[in-house]
Design an enzyme around this catalytic site. Structure first.
Site, mmCIF file in Angstrom:
data_model
loop_
_atom_site.group_PDB
_atom_site.id
_atom_site.type_symbol
_atom_site.label_atom_id
_atom_site.label_comp_id
_atom_site.label_asym_id
_atom_site.label_seq_id
_atom_site.Cartn_x
_atom_site.Cartn_y
_atom_site.Cartn_z
ATOM 1 N N LYS A 16 -3.690 -42.134 -25.483
ATOM 2 C CA LYS A 16 -4.099 -41.771 -26.551
ATOM 3 C C LYS A 16 -5.855 -42.590 -26.358
ATOM 4 O O LYS A 16 -7.176 -42.330 -26.324
ATOM 5 C CB LYS A 16 -4.401 -41.213 -27.725
ATOM 6 C CG LYS A 16 -3.128 -40.553 -28.363
ATOM 7 C CD LYS A 16 -2.971 -39.911 -29.486
ATOM 8 C CE LYS A 16 -2.330 -40.759 -30.096
ATOM 9 N NZ LYS A 16 -1.120 -41.597 -30.240
ATOM 10 N N ARG A 91 -1.736 -36.425 -38.750
ATOM 11 C CA ARG A 91 -0.689 -37.474 -38.649
ATOM 12 C C ARG A 91 0.255 -36.180 -38.433
ATOM 13 O O ARG A 91 1.800 -36.275 -38.983
ATOM 14 C CB ARG A 91 -0.111 -38.583 -38.841
ATOM 15 C CG ARG A 91 -0.541 -39.691 -37.975
ATOM 16 C CD ARG A 91 -0.232 -39.730 -36.947
ATOM 17 N NE ARG A 91 0.686 -40.945 -36.939
ATOM 18 C CZ ARG A 91 -0.238 -41.970 -35.788
ATOM 19 N NH1 ARG A 91 -1.137 -41.946 -35.402
ATOM 20 N NH2 ARG A 91 0.378 -43.473 -35.637
ATOM 21 N N ARG A 130 3.378 -52.779 -24.062
ATOM 22 C CA ARG A 130 1.842 -53.128 -23.930
ATOM 23 C C ARG A 130 1.344 -54.312 -25.056
ATOM 24 O O ARG A 130 2.161 -54.558 -25.532
ATOM 25 C CB ARG A 130 1.750 -51.279 -25.113
ATOM 26 C CG ARG A 130 -0.001 -51.297 -25.672
ATOM 27 C CD ARG A 130 0.045 -49.721 -26.145
ATOM 28 N NE ARG A 130 0.122 -50.026 -27.058
ATOM 29 C CZ ARG A 130 0.170 -48.846 -27.679
ATOM 30 N NH1 ARG A 130 -0.240 -47.730 -26.993
ATOM 31 N NH2 ARG A 130 0.319 -48.328 -29.341
ATOM 32 N N ARG A 163 1.687 -55.647 -30.024
ATOM 33 C CA ARG A 163 1.103 -55.427 -32.010
ATOM 34 C C ARG A 163 2.558 -55.469 -32.492
ATOM 35 O O ARG A 163 3.760 -55.298 -32.150
ATOM 36 C CB ARG A 163 0.514 -54.629 -31.856
ATOM 37 C CG ARG A 163 -0.602 -53.292 -31.201
ATOM 38 C CD ARG A 163 -1.001 -52.178 -31.311
ATOM 39 N NE ARG A 163 -0.398 -51.207 -31.939
ATOM 40 C CZ ARG A 163 -0.736 -49.551 -31.729
ATOM 41 N NH1 ARG A 163 -1.574 -49.155 -31.438
ATOM 42 N NH2 ARG A 163 0.304 -48.908 -32.888
#
Ligand code: AMP
Length: 224
Positions: A16, A91, A130, A163
């Site tokens: 996204k 969400r 990531r 993250r």
């Protein structure tokens, strides 16, 4: 010209953020990522950030009242009045209801909801590899999309980090939360005739081409 108001829907790791960066440039939309807004609050050490961080690190959703206050204000700002792209919001169905009410109050509406679909086992691999840049959140992947220099952002030279919530245990929890709380939005928006689906297993350029063509059509239809 009619404003273009879009939602990017899909599990964590579907791409996204990557698609949002591109679509924002294509259509001059305000990219509104509740995750980025929350991470900025955490980085600034605000009260809201401290409260949100507990939930984020556990892979849980931050309470609706925190999110709704933030988003209500943001979509009313000048740049977003000309069209927005929501990424990571809504969400759950109560956030979706609240969004519908806020938009209706000011005579606005959604143009479309773009679902990027990816199976769970692919998501775990993607998320665990990531890396994001500390400055602007540009996204890389150690295996699929590495930066030119290890741990350095190609775009602004800042450091790349993982993250906190991209660790395997938290990833599994985030996927469960998505399945239980967020996936019901697929039927919700399908019922409203707003949903468009995209295969998020294709490469990012192909996904982008498909989405861009769809958004261009939605905009044309809106103007008729
Ligand atoms: P994201 O970057 O969208 O994956 O968001 C990271 C984390 O921020 C999520 O796992 C949640 O803890 C929190 N978060 C982001 N957006 C929302 C939202 N709309 N509602 C509740 N929590 C959110």
């Amino acid at each position: 010209m009619v404003e273009t108001n879009l939602i990017l829907l899909g599990p964590p790791g579907a791409g996204k953020g990557t698609q949002a960066e591109r679509l924002q440039a294509d259509f001059a939309l305000a990219h509104i990522s509740t995750g980025d807004m929350l991470r900025a609050q955490v980085a600034q050490g605000t009260e809201l950030g401290r409260e949100a961080q507990k939930y984020m690190n556990a892979g849980e959703l931050v309470p609706d009242e925190v999110i709704l206050g933030m988003i209500g204000q943001r979509i009313g700002e000048q740049d977003a009045r000309e069209g927005f792209l929501l990424d990571g919001f809504p969400r759950n169905t109560s956030q979706a209801d609240a969004l519908a009410a806020t938009l209706a109050d000011s005579g606005r509406r959604l143009t479309g909801v773009l679902l990027i679909d990816v199976p769970d086992e692919v998501l775990v691999r993607r998320l665990a590899g990531r890396r994001v840049c500390v400055k602007s959140g540009h996204v890389y992947h150690v295996e699929f999309d590495p930066p030119k220099r290890e741990d350095v952002c190609d775009q602004d030279g800042s450091r790349l980090i993982q993250r906190d919530d991209d660790r395997e245990e938290t990833i599994r929890r985030r996927l469960e939360v998505y399945a239980r709380q967020t996936a019901p939005l697929i039927d919700y928006y399908e019922g409203a005739g707003l949903l468009r689906r995209f295969d998020g297993q294709r490469n990012p350029n192909e996904v982008h081409d498909h989405i861009r063509a769809t958004v261009a059509t939605l905009r044309l239809e809106d103007e008729l």
